[in-house]
Design an enzyme around this catalytic site. Structure first.
Site, PDB file in Angstrom:
ATOM      1  N   ASP A   1      41.740  13.482   8.163  1.00 44.05           N
ATOM      2  CA  ASP A   1      42.270  12.337   7.435  1.00 44.05           C
ATOM      3  C   ASP A   1      41.148  11.438   6.895  1.00 44.05           C
ATOM      4  O   ASP A   1      40.111  11.270   7.546  1.00 44.05           O
ATOM      5  CB  ASP A   1      43.133  11.531   8.415  1.00 44.05           C
TER       6      ASP A   1
ATOM      7  N   GLU B   1      40.828  15.514   3.659  1.00 43.71           N
ATOM      8  CA  GLU B   1      41.560  14.681   2.714  1.00 43.71           C
ATOM      9  C   GLU B   1      40.571  13.815   1.951  1.00 43.71           C
ATOM     10  O   GLU B   1      40.016  12.866   2.498  1.00 43.71           O
ATOM     11  CB  GLU B   1      42.573  13.772   3.428  1.00 43.71           C
TER      12      GLU B   1
END
Ligand SMILES: *[C@@H]1O[C@H](CO)[C@@H](O)[C@H](O)[C@H]1NC(C)=O
Ligand SMILES: *[C@@H]1O[C@H](CO)[C@@H](O)[C@H](O)[C@H]1NC(C)=O
Length: 512
Positions: A212, A248
Site C-alpha cells: 500500500d 500501489e
C-alpha cells in the site's frame, strides 16, 4: 553458458515479478473485506475449480476501530500493530485460510500497510481490532512497539505535518498522507519490524504482497525491507522463490514521482489502464475501441512485465485514488463486463479482478458522501459472512463480480490462451473490434449503436464453438450461442447492439 541460461530462466520465474500462480492459472481476485473463513471456503468450492490463481486479501494486521464514521472500510488502512487479528478474523483463521487455499493451488497475496500507522487524531485507548493499547498523540504503539522516535515528524518540513504539495517528492515521502502517522523507514529498527511482519506471513505460506501507498515511501527504504524477506514456504512453492511484490503507485503521468522508480523492486499497479479503459468503453473524449489496437505500451503504459492491471480497485470504485468518473464498476454492469472481458482477453499485464460489497451510494455534486461505508456488518460492527445463493450468486450485499458467468468464464479464457500472441486484430474504425490469442481463443465486441455482422479470421481450428459470454460448454452441449469456424479459420459473427452482453468469446476448451 547453458548454466547461465538456466540460471537466468530460473531467476525470472523465481523473482518478485512472478505471481507464482499454479497450474497455468493467471488471474488474481481481490476479495475486498472478506472474512478469512469465507475465503478458505471460496478457494475450495469456487476459485480452484474455476482457475483463479490467487486472492488479494484485505490487510490482516491489527487496525484502529473507528465509530465516526461507523466502521469505515479505510479503518483497515490504519494499523495499530502487526498482530494478525483483524475484522476478517483471528490469526488461527488466517493460518487455516492460507493453508487451505494453498492446498488447492490458490495463492494468497497480502495487502501490506507499511508506510504508516493510524491517523494523528486516532486517539488513546484500546479501540483496535485486537484490543491493543495505543496513543496516537504520543506516537506510542507498544504492541509493535513503536514510539515517537520511529516516525517522520521531525523529517517532514510542512507546516501542517501533512503532504501539502504532490510535486515536492520530499513532502510526499516524509510527511503524513492525510494525517496518517508516517513511519521512519530509514531506521534500521523500523525496517526490521516491518520485515518481521512480512516474514511471518511468508512463513505462514502467502505468495506475496500488494504494498500500500508506495509513492509515499523512498524506493531505497523499501529495498532495504524487501532484501530481508524470506523465500516462500517450500511446503507449497519451489525453493528460493521470492515473494511476488506489486506496489500501489498512482502515476497517471503528471506527478513528480514516477511508477518507473519502483520497477526494480517489483511490479506496479498501472492506474492509467483502469482510467483509460473506462474512458474508451464509455466512449468519452472521442475514444473508440478501434484505438485499442495498440493497447498496452502503445498507450504509454509501463512495460507489460512490470504491470498489474484492473478495471477498478477498492479505492477508485468509490471515487478515491485515481481515475475519477471514468472508472467502470459493478454499478454499470453491462460496460463493466465488456471492460473486464477485454482486460482478461488481452495479454498485457498481470490481471486482478475486483470483488466488491454493495453500499448505499449518496452522490452530491459528483461526490459520493457514503464513500466511507464499510462491508456488510452486524450492529456490533462484525463483518457478515458471504452467503451463497442456490443460483451461485452471493447474498447480503456481497457483489461477487468474480462469480458473474461472463467474468468467471473470461478468467478461464485467459488461462486457456496463456502464452499465446495477440493476433488477428480487426476493427470497423469505430467500436466494433475483435482479436485472437494465437490458435487458442478469439473475442469479438460490438460497442457501437448498431448491429455487427461480419466474417472474421479467428485463427482457430475448424469446428463448432460455444460462446462463453452468453453461456458455456456443458458436457457435450452449449448453454449459450454457438459459432462455426471453417477450415480456413473464418467464422461469421452477428452481435446485436441490444444484446444483454454485446460481446462473444470462444476458446480451445469451448469447442464442441
Ligand atoms: C511452512 O509451512 C508449513 C505448513 O504450514 C509449516 O509447518 C512450516 O513451519 C512453514 N515453514 C516455515 C519456514 O515457517
Ligand atoms: C462499423 O462501423 C461503420 C461506421 O464506422 C459502419 O458503417 C459499419 O456498418 C460497422 N460494421 C462493420 C461490420 O463494418
Amino acid at each position: 553458458m547453458r548454466a547461465l541460461i538456466f540460471a537466468l530462466v530460473l531467476g525470472v520465474s523465481l523473482a518478485q515479478y512472478d505471481p507464482h500462480t499454479k497450474f497455468g492459472r493467471t488471474s488474481i481476485v481481490h476479495l475486498f473485506e472478506w472474512r478469512w473463513a469465507d475465503i478458505a471456503e471460496e478457494c475450495e468450492r469456487y476459485l480452484a475449480p474455476n482457475g483463479f490463481g490467487g486472492v488479494q486479501i484485505s490487510p490482516p494486521s491489527e487496525s484502529i476501530v473507528l465509530s465516526n464514521p461507523w466502521r469505515p472500510w479505510w479503518e483497515r488502512y490504519q494499523p495499530i500493530s502487526y498482530n494478525l487479528c483483524s475484522r476478517s478474523g483471528s490469526e488461527d483463521e488466517l493460518r487455516d485460510m492460507i493453508t487451505r487455499c494453498n492446498n488447492v493451488g490458490v495463492n494468497i497475496y497480502v495487502d501490506a500497510v507499511i508506510n504508516h500507522m493510524c491517523g494523528a487524531s486516532g486517539g488513546e485507548g484500546k479501540h483496535s481490532s485486537c484490543g491493543s493499547y495505543f496513543n496516537s498523540h504520543k506516537r506510542d504503539f507498544p504492541a509493535v512497539p513503536y514510539s515517537s522516535w520511529d516516525f517522520n515528524d521531525n523529517k517532514c518540513r510542512t507546516g501542517s505535518g501533512d503532504i501539502e504539495n504532490y510535486n515536492d517528492i520530499y513532502q510526499v515521502r516524509d510527511c503524513r498522507l492525510v494525517s496518517l502517522l508516517d513511519l521512519a523507514l530509514e531506521k534500521d529498527y523500523v525496517r526490521g519490524k516491518v520485515a518481521e511482519y512480512m516474514n511471518k506471513l511468508i512463513d505462514l505460506g502467502v505468495a506475496g504482497f500488494r504494498v500500500d501507498a508506495c509513492k509515499h515511501m523512498w524506493p531505497g527504504d523499501m529495498e532495504a525491507v524487501f532484501s530481508r524477506l524470506h523465500h516462500l514456504n517450500t511446503s507449497w512453492f519451489p525453493k528460493n522463490s521470492k515473494p511476488f511484490i506489486y506496489q500501489e503507485v498512482i502515476d497517471l503521468g503528471w506527478e513528480a514521482i514516477k511508477a518507473s522508480e519502483y520497477f526494480g523492486l517489483g511490479r506496479v499497479t498501472e492506474f492509467k489502464y483502469s482510467a483509460k479503459l473506462g474512458t474508451v468503453i464509455r466512449k468519452w473524449n472521442g475514444e473508440k475501441m478501434a484505438y485499442l489496437r495498440n493497447w498496452g505500451e502503445g498507450w504509454a503504459f509501463m512495460p507489460t512485465d512490470r504491470a498489474v492491471v484492473f478495471v477498478d480497485n477498492h479505492d477508485n470504485q468509490r471515487g478515491h485514488g485515481a481515475g475519477g468518473a471514468s472508472i467502470l464498476t459493478f454499478w454499470d454492469p453491462r460496460m463493466y463486463k465488456m471492460a473486464t472481458g477485454f482486460m482478461l482477453a488481452h495479454p498485457y499485464g498481470v490481471t486482478r479482478v475486483m470483488s466488491s460489497f454493495r453500499w448505499e451510494r449518496y452522490i452530491v455534486d459528483g461526490k459520493d458522501k457514503n464513500d466511507w461505508m464499510g462491508p456488510p456488518s452486524y450492529s456490533d460492527g462484525s463483518t457478515k459472512p458471504v452467503p451463497i445463493n442456490p443460483d451461485t450468486t452471493c447474498g447480503d450485499g456481497w457483489v461477487c463480480e468474480h462469480r458473474w458467468r461472463q467474468i468467471r468464464n473470461m478468467v478461464i479464457f485467459r488461462n486457456v490462451v496463456n502464452g499465446q500472441p495477440f493476433s488477428n486484430w480487426w476493427d470497423n474504425g469505430s467500436n466494433q473490434v475483435a482479436f485472437g490469442r494465437g490458435n487458442r481463443g478469439f473475442i469479438v465486441f460490438n460497442n457501437d449503436d448498431w448491429p455487427l455482422d461480419v466474417t472474421l479470421n479467428t485463427g482457430l481450428p475448424a469446428g463448432t464453438y460455444c460462446d462463453v459470454i452468453s453461456g458455456q460448454k456443458e458436457g457435450s452441449g452449449c448453454s449459450g450461442k454457438q459459432v462455426t469456424v471453417g477450415v480456413d479459420g473464418r467464422a461469421r459473427f452477428t452481435i446485436s447492439n441490444m444484446d444483454e452482453d454485446p460481446f462473444f468469446a470462444i476458446h480451445a476448451d469451448s469447442k464442441l
